[in-house]
Scaffold this motif. Structure first.
Motif, short mmCIF file in Angstrom:
data_model
loop_
_atom_site.label_atom_id
_atom_site.label_comp_id
_atom_site.label_asym_id
_atom_site.label_seq_id
_atom_site.Cartn_x
_atom_site.Cartn_y
_atom_site.Cartn_z
N VAL A 79 0.87 -1.18 0.00
CA VAL A 79 0.00 0.00 0.00
C VAL A 79 0.91 1.23 0.00
O VAL A 79 1.71 1.40 0.91
CB VAL A 79 -0.91 0.03 1.24
N THR A 80 0.79 2.05 -1.03
CA THR A 80 1.62 3.24 -1.14
C THR A 80 0.74 4.47 -1.05
O THR A 80 -0.36 4.50 -1.61
CB THR A 80 2.37 3.25 -2.49
N GLY A 81 1.22 5.48 -0.32
CA GLY A 81 0.46 6.71 -0.20
C GLY A 81 1.22 7.75 0.60
O GLY A 81 2.41 7.61 0.87
N THR A 82 0.50 8.77 1.00
CA THR A 82 1.06 9.89 1.76
C THR A 82 0.55 9.82 3.19
O THR A 82 -0.62 9.58 3.42
CB THR A 82 0.61 11.22 1.12
N VAL A 83 1.46 10.03 4.15
CA VAL A 83 1.07 10.02 5.56
C VAL A 83 0.79 11.44 6.04
O VAL A 83 1.48 12.38 5.66
CB VAL A 83 2.13 9.35 6.47
N ARG A 84 -0.27 11.54 6.82
CA ARG A 84 -0.65 12.82 7.42
C ARG A 84 -1.00 12.58 8.89
O ARG A 84 -1.76 11.67 9.21
CB ARG A 84 -1.88 13.41 6.74
N ALA A 85 -0.43 13.40 9.75
CA ALA A 85 -0.73 13.30 11.18
C ALA A 85 -2.14 13.84 11.43
O ALA A 85 -2.56 14.81 10.80
CB ALA A 85 0.28 14.10 11.99
N LEU A 86 -2.85 13.17 12.34
CA LEU A 86 -4.19 13.63 12.70
C LEU A 86 -4.12 14.37 14.03
O LEU A 86 -3.52 13.88 14.99
CB LEU A 86 -5.15 12.45 12.83
N ALA A 87 -4.76 15.50 14.10
CA ALA A 87 -4.83 16.25 15.35
C ALA A 87 -5.90 15.63 16.24
O ALA A 87 -6.96 15.21 15.75
CB ALA A 87 -5.16 17.71 15.07
N ARG A 88 -5.64 15.56 17.53
CA ARG A 88 -6.62 14.99 18.47
C ARG A 88 -7.94 15.75 18.43
O ARG A 88 -8.99 15.18 18.70
CB ARG A 88 -6.07 15.00 19.90
N GLU A 89 -7.88 17.01 18.11
CA GLU A 89 -9.09 17.83 18.08
C GLU A 89 -9.91 17.63 16.81
O GLU A 89 -11.04 18.09 16.74
CB GLU A 89 -8.75 19.33 18.19
N SER A 90 -9.35 16.99 15.82
CA SER A 90 -10.07 16.84 14.55
C SER A 90 -11.15 15.77 14.66
O SER A 90 -11.06 14.86 15.48
CB SER A 90 -9.10 16.49 13.41
N GLY A 91 -12.15 15.89 13.81
CA GLY A 91 -13.20 14.88 13.77
C GLY A 91 -12.69 13.54 13.28
O GLY A 91 -13.30 12.50 13.56
N ASP A 92 -11.58 13.54 12.57
CA ASP A 92 -11.00 12.30 12.06
C ASP A 92 -10.35 11.45 13.16
O ASP A 92 -10.20 10.25 12.99
CB ASP A 92 -9.95 12.60 10.99
N TRP A 93 -9.95 12.08 14.26
CA TRP A 93 -9.25 11.36 15.33
C TRP A 93 -10.10 10.21 15.87
O TRP A 93 -9.64 9.08 15.97
CB TRP A 93 -8.87 12.32 16.46
N ASP A 94 -11.35 10.49 16.23
CA ASP A 94 -12.21 9.45 16.80
C ASP A 94 -12.45 8.32 15.80
O ASP A 94 -12.42 7.15 16.18
CB ASP A 94 -13.55 10.05 17.25
N HIS A 95 -12.68 8.65 14.54
CA HIS A 95 -12.87 7.62 13.51
C HIS A 95 -11.61 6.76 13.40
O HIS A 95 -11.70 5.53 13.31
CB HIS A 95 -13.21 8.26 12.17
N ALA A 96 -10.44 7.39 13.40
CA ALA A 96 -9.18 6.65 13.28
C ALA A 96 -8.98 5.72 14.48
O ALA A 96 -8.62 4.55 14.31
CB ALA A 96 -8.01 7.62 13.16
N VAL A 97 -9.23 6.21 15.68
CA VAL A 97 -9.06 5.38 16.88
C VAL A 97 -10.05 4.22 16.88
O VAL A 97 -9.70 3.09 17.22
CB VAL A 97 -9.17 6.23 18.17
N GLU A 98 -11.29 4.47 16.46
CA GLU A 98 -12.28 3.39 16.35
C GLU A 98 -11.83 2.34 15.34
O GLU A 98 -11.97 1.14 15.57
CB GLU A 98 -13.65 3.94 15.94
N THR A 99 -11.31 2.79 14.20
CA THR A 99 -10.83 1.86 13.17
C THR A 99 -9.66 1.05 13.69
O THR A 99 -9.59 -0.17 13.49
CB THR A 99 -10.43 2.63 11.89
N LEU A 100 -8.74 1.70 14.38
CA LEU A 100 -7.60 0.99 14.98
C LEU A 100 -8.08 -0.03 16.00
O LEU A 100 -7.60 -1.16 16.03
CB LEU A 100 -6.65 1.98 15.65
N ASP A 101 -9.05 0.36 16.81
CA ASP A 101 -9.56 -0.54 17.84
C ASP A 101 -10.31 -1.72 17.23
O ASP A 101 -10.30 -2.82 17.76
CB ASP A 101 -10.47 0.23 18.80
#
Length: 154
Positions: free
Chosen positions: A94-116
């Motif tokens: 899988v090739t792509g670009t990495v971007r850090a997610l801020a804890r305050e962003s709406g994406d943070w909760d989705h990312a943590v749920e996906t990881l979990d």
């Protein structure tokens, strides 16, 4: 010589359904990064939501080298494998670009749920002693390639 001759060794392309299944079920792989001409690879736990890959990188000491290599907006490659034998394996890049997610962003909760959901990750890491910081990264997928050799097909 035709490629089919070496299919048992080199693999044949995986279909999209099998790629999605392996990315969803595996939860770990090897992330490769580079800084100039110096390569760096690390085993990582990841979550996959059917489109993006999320990585949780844990800072457990100030000398942790991975944070010298991973940078916002940088290209990376994740290698995910499932190897049961010489003639029974799957491998996905899988090739792509990495971007850090801020804890305050709406994406943070989705990312943590996906990881979990499907990574080797626990939300308890956010509260564990000895962990200085967790950084969640999105690997925005540009390209996915999968090869496989299935034992039952040989």
């Amino acid at each position: 010589m035709p490629t089919e001759t070496y299919g048992q060794w080199m693999g044949t392309p995986m279909d999209e359904r099998d790629i999605d299944r392996l990315l969803t079920d595996t939860g770990w792989g090897v992330l490769s990064l580079a800084q100039g001409d110096e390569p760096y690879s690390i085993p990582v736990s990841f979550g996959y939501d059917g489109g993006d890959v999320f990585l949780a990188l844990i800072q457990d000491s100030p000398e942790n080298t991975k944070f010298e290599f991973v940078e916002d907006g940088k290209r990376a490659r994740l290698l995910v494998t499932d190897v049961d034998g010489r003639f029974d394996w799957q491998s996905i890049g899988v090739t792509g670009t990495v971007r850090a997610l801020a804890r305050e962003s709406g994406d943070w909760d989705h990312a943590v749920e996906t990881l979990d959901d499907n990574a080797w990750f626990s939300t308890d890491f956010q509260r564990a002693d000895g962990i200085d910081e967790i950084t969640v990264w999105r690997l925005a997928v540009d390209e996915v390639r999968g090869l496989e050799v299935r034992e039952d097909e040989n």
